[in-house]
Design a protein around this motif. Structure first.
Motif, short mmCIF file in Angstrom:
data_model
loop_
_atom_site.label_atom_id
_atom_site.label_comp_id
_atom_site.label_asym_id
_atom_site.label_seq_id
_atom_site.Cartn_x
_atom_site.Cartn_y
_atom_site.Cartn_z
N SER A 379 45.34 35.02 31.16
CA SER A 379 44.86 36.06 30.25
C SER A 379 43.54 35.61 29.61
O SER A 379 43.23 34.43 29.55
CB SER A 379 45.89 36.36 29.16
N PRO A 388 43.22 42.85 26.10
CA PRO A 388 43.74 43.67 27.21
C PRO A 388 42.73 43.75 28.35
O PRO A 388 41.52 43.78 28.12
CB PRO A 388 43.97 45.05 26.57
N ASP A 389 43.24 43.81 29.58
CA ASP A 389 42.35 43.90 30.74
C ASP A 389 41.46 45.14 30.68
O ASP A 389 40.33 45.13 31.18
CB ASP A 389 43.18 43.93 32.03
#
Length: 481
Positions: A379, A388-389
Motif C-alpha cells: 500500500s 486509497p488506490d
C-alpha cells in the motif's frame, strides 16, 4: 446543466467583484493621482454586466451540481480576468493593449505574477494598489470567499468549493458547514496578511508599500510596487520578512487553522506533506547557498540572503522579481524545477503541490518493490494514513495531463517564434503560477508576441484551476445529459 442558476451565480459574483473596485477609487482620491475615473468606469461596466446577467434569472432556484460548479468556476475566472482588465486598459498611465491588459489581470488573479508592465516606480498609486489587490483576491480564491455569502442568497456552495479547492482530496472540511469553512479560511488569510503588513512596516517600508507587498506575499503572487521588486529596498530585514511569510503562505491553510483552533503545534510536525515540503526547502537552500558561496558569485552573507530568498521565492511560486536566472551553472534550472513541486495543498502556492509529488514518488517506489515481489500487497502510505488506490490513480492522471498540456503549449510557443529557452520557461512559469522565467521573459513578458500571451493566459488558468477543473470542460461527456 442548470444554465439559469449558473447565470444567476455568475451575475452575482461579477457584481460582488465590482465592489472591490471601490478600494482603488479610495486610494486614488487619498493620493490625488487623478486616476479614479479609470476604476469608476470599470466598476460601472462590471456591475452593469453582472446585473444584466443576473436580472433575467434572479428567481431561478435549484441546487448546483458538481458539473455546474466546474462550469461556474472556469467561467468566473475567465470573466473576472476579462473585467479585471478594464481599469488597466482604461488607465492613462499604462496605455496597454487589450491583450496585455487581460494578460496582466489574469496573471494577478491567478497569483502568477508574470507582468507586461515596466516603469512601476512612476505609476499612479491606485494602479499599483489594484495590481496587488488582484493577487490578494486570487490568493484566497474568489469562489471560496463567495461561498460564505452565496448560501444567504439560496445558492448551495459546496459544489463551488470542491471545484476551487486545490489538492488531490477535496472533501475535507475544517468545520461542519461549508460557509463556516470559507469564513475560517478567510479569517486565517486575513490574520496572516495583517501580520505580514505589520512586519514589513517594522522592517522599514511605509504603510502603503507594506500593505501592497503583504497582499502579494500572502497570495504568493509576486507583484511589487517597484521594478526591482523586493531587491529595491536593499534590506536583508525586508528580504527575510518576505521569505518567512512566503513559506507560511505555501503551507496548507487548513493546517494553520487546525493549529490555531486547537492551540497545538504538534499538527505541523505530524503532517507528512509539510515534512516533505520543509525537506525540499532545506535541501534546495543548502545547495543554492553553498554553490553561490563556493563559486564566489557572492560573499557568504550575500549568498545566504540572496540564495535563501531566491529559492523560497521560486519554490513557493511567489516569483518576486529576482535575479535567479543570472545565477551560475545549473542553479537557474534547479530553482525552476523546484517550482513544479510548489507549495502544499490548500495553500496559495502554485506548482503541482507537494502532496502530489510525494505520492508520485511513493507510487514509483511501490512499483519497484512490485517488480521484486510480484505477489506482495503493498500500500501507499502518507504518514500513518493509507492512501486509497483511487487517489493515487487520480494523481497519476493529473500528472499525465499536466505533462501533455505543458508539451502542447511549449510547442505552440515555439510555433509563434519564441526560442526554446524562452518558450520552455514561459510555459513552466505560467502553468506553475511562478511568474518570472528565463530568456526573454526573465524580467517581463511585454516583448513577446500576442498569440504567445494568449497561450500563456490559458496556462495560468490551467495551473490555477489545477488542470482538471478546466480541461473537463473540453470533454464531450461533460456536456451530455
Amino acid at each position: 446543466m442548470h444554465f439559469a442558476v449558473i447565470a444567476r451565480v455568475l451575475g452575482t459574483l461579477l457584481m460582488m467583484f465590482s465592489l472591490t473596485l471601490l478600494l482603488p477609487i479610495s486610494v486614488s482620491l487619498w493620493f490625488n493621482d487623478h486616476n479614479y475615473m479609470t476604476f469608476l468606469w470599470g466598476f460601472a461596466l462590471a456591475f452593469g454586466s453582472g446585473l444584466a446577467i443576473w436580472a433575467p434569472v434572479y428567481r431561478s432556484r435549484a441546487d448546483l451540481r458538481t458539473r455546474d460548479g466546474f462550469l461556474v468556476t472556469a467561467l468566473f475566472w475567465f470573466v473576472l480576468g476579462t473585467f479585471g482588465a478594464l481599469p488597466l486598459y482604461f488607465s492613462n498611465g499604462l496605455e496597454l493593449s487589450i491583450t496585455d491588459a487581460i494578460f496582466e489581470s489574469i496573471s494577478g488573479l491567478t497569483t502568477t505574477g508574470a507582468t507586461v508592465i515596466t516603469g512601476l516606480d512612476t505609476l499612479p498609486p491606485s494602479i499599483l494598489f489594484y495590481r496587488q489587490q488582484l493577487q490578494w483576491l486570487g490568493g484566497i480564491g474568489i469562489i471560496v470567499i463567495a461561498v460564505a455569502i452565496l448560501p444567504m442568497l439560496g445558492i448551495g456552495g459546496m459544489q463551488l468549493y470542491r471545484a476551487e479547492a486545490p489538492g488531490p482530496v477535496k472533501d475535507n472540511k475544517l468545520t461542519p458547514r461549508i460557509t463556516e469553512t470559507a469564513k475560517a479560511l478567510f479569517t486565517t488569510y486575513l490574520v496572516f496578511t495583517a501580520a505580514c503588513a505589520f512586519s514589513y512596516k517594522l522592517a522599514g517600508m511605509n504603510w502603503f508599500e507594506a500593505i501592497c507587498h503583504a497582499f502579494s506575499t500572502i497570495a504568493n503572487g509576486g507583484f511589487s510596487t517597484h521594478d526591482a521588486s523586493i531587491l529595491h529596498y536593499e534590506s536583508p530585514a525586508i528580504m527575510m520578512v518576505c521569505t518567512v511569510f512566503m513559506l507560511i503562505a505555501a503551507v496548507n491553510f487548513a493546517l494553520h487553522f487546525l493549529v490555531w483552533r486547537e492551540k497545538s503545534l504538534r499538527h505541523y510536525f505530524q503532517d507528512a506533506e509539510l515534512r516533505f515540503y520543509i525537506s525540499c526547502i532545506t535541501v534546495g537552500i543548502l545547495i543554492t547557498v553553498a554553490y553561490l558561496a563556493g563559486s564566489q558569485t557572492y560573499s557568504f552573507s550575500d549568498s545566504f540572503y540572496l540564495g535563501t530568498f531566491n529559492f523560497v521565492s521560486t519554490m513557493t511560486t511567489a516569483g518576486f522579481a529576482t535575479n535567479f536566472s543570472s545565477f551560475p551553472s545549473f542553479l537557474p534550472y534547479l530553482l525552476f524545477l523546484f517550482a513544479f513541486v510548489g507549495g502544499c495543498a490548500s495553500s496559495t502556492g502554485g506548482g503541482m503541490k507537494a502532496i502530489r509529488v510525494l505520492l508520485l514518488y511513493k507510487q514509483g517506489v511501490r512499483e519497484i518493490h512490485r517488480l521484486i515481489h510480484p505477489n506482495a500487497v503493498i500500500s501507499v502510505k502518507v504518514g500513518k494514513l493509507t492512501v486509497p488506490d483511487r487517489v493515487v490513480e487520480s494523481v497519476w492522471g493529473f500528472f499525465a495531463m499536466y505533462v501533455v498540456a505543458f508539451a502542447a503549449m511549449f510547442l505552440m510557443l515555439i510555433a509563434t517564434g519564441l526560442d526554446l529557452r524562452t518558450a520552455f520557461s514561459a510555459v513552466g512559469a505560467c502553468i506553475t503560477n511562478l511568474g518570472p522565467g528565463m530568456g526573454e521573459v526573465a524580467a517581463h513578458y511585454g516583448d513577446i508576441n500576442s498569440p504567445a500571451k494568449w497561450v500563456l493566459c490559458f496556462a495560468m488558468l490551467l495551473g490555477r484551476l489545477e488542470v482538471f477543473t478546466l480541461l473537463v470542460l473540453f470533454s464531450p461527456a461533460f456536456w451530455r445529459r
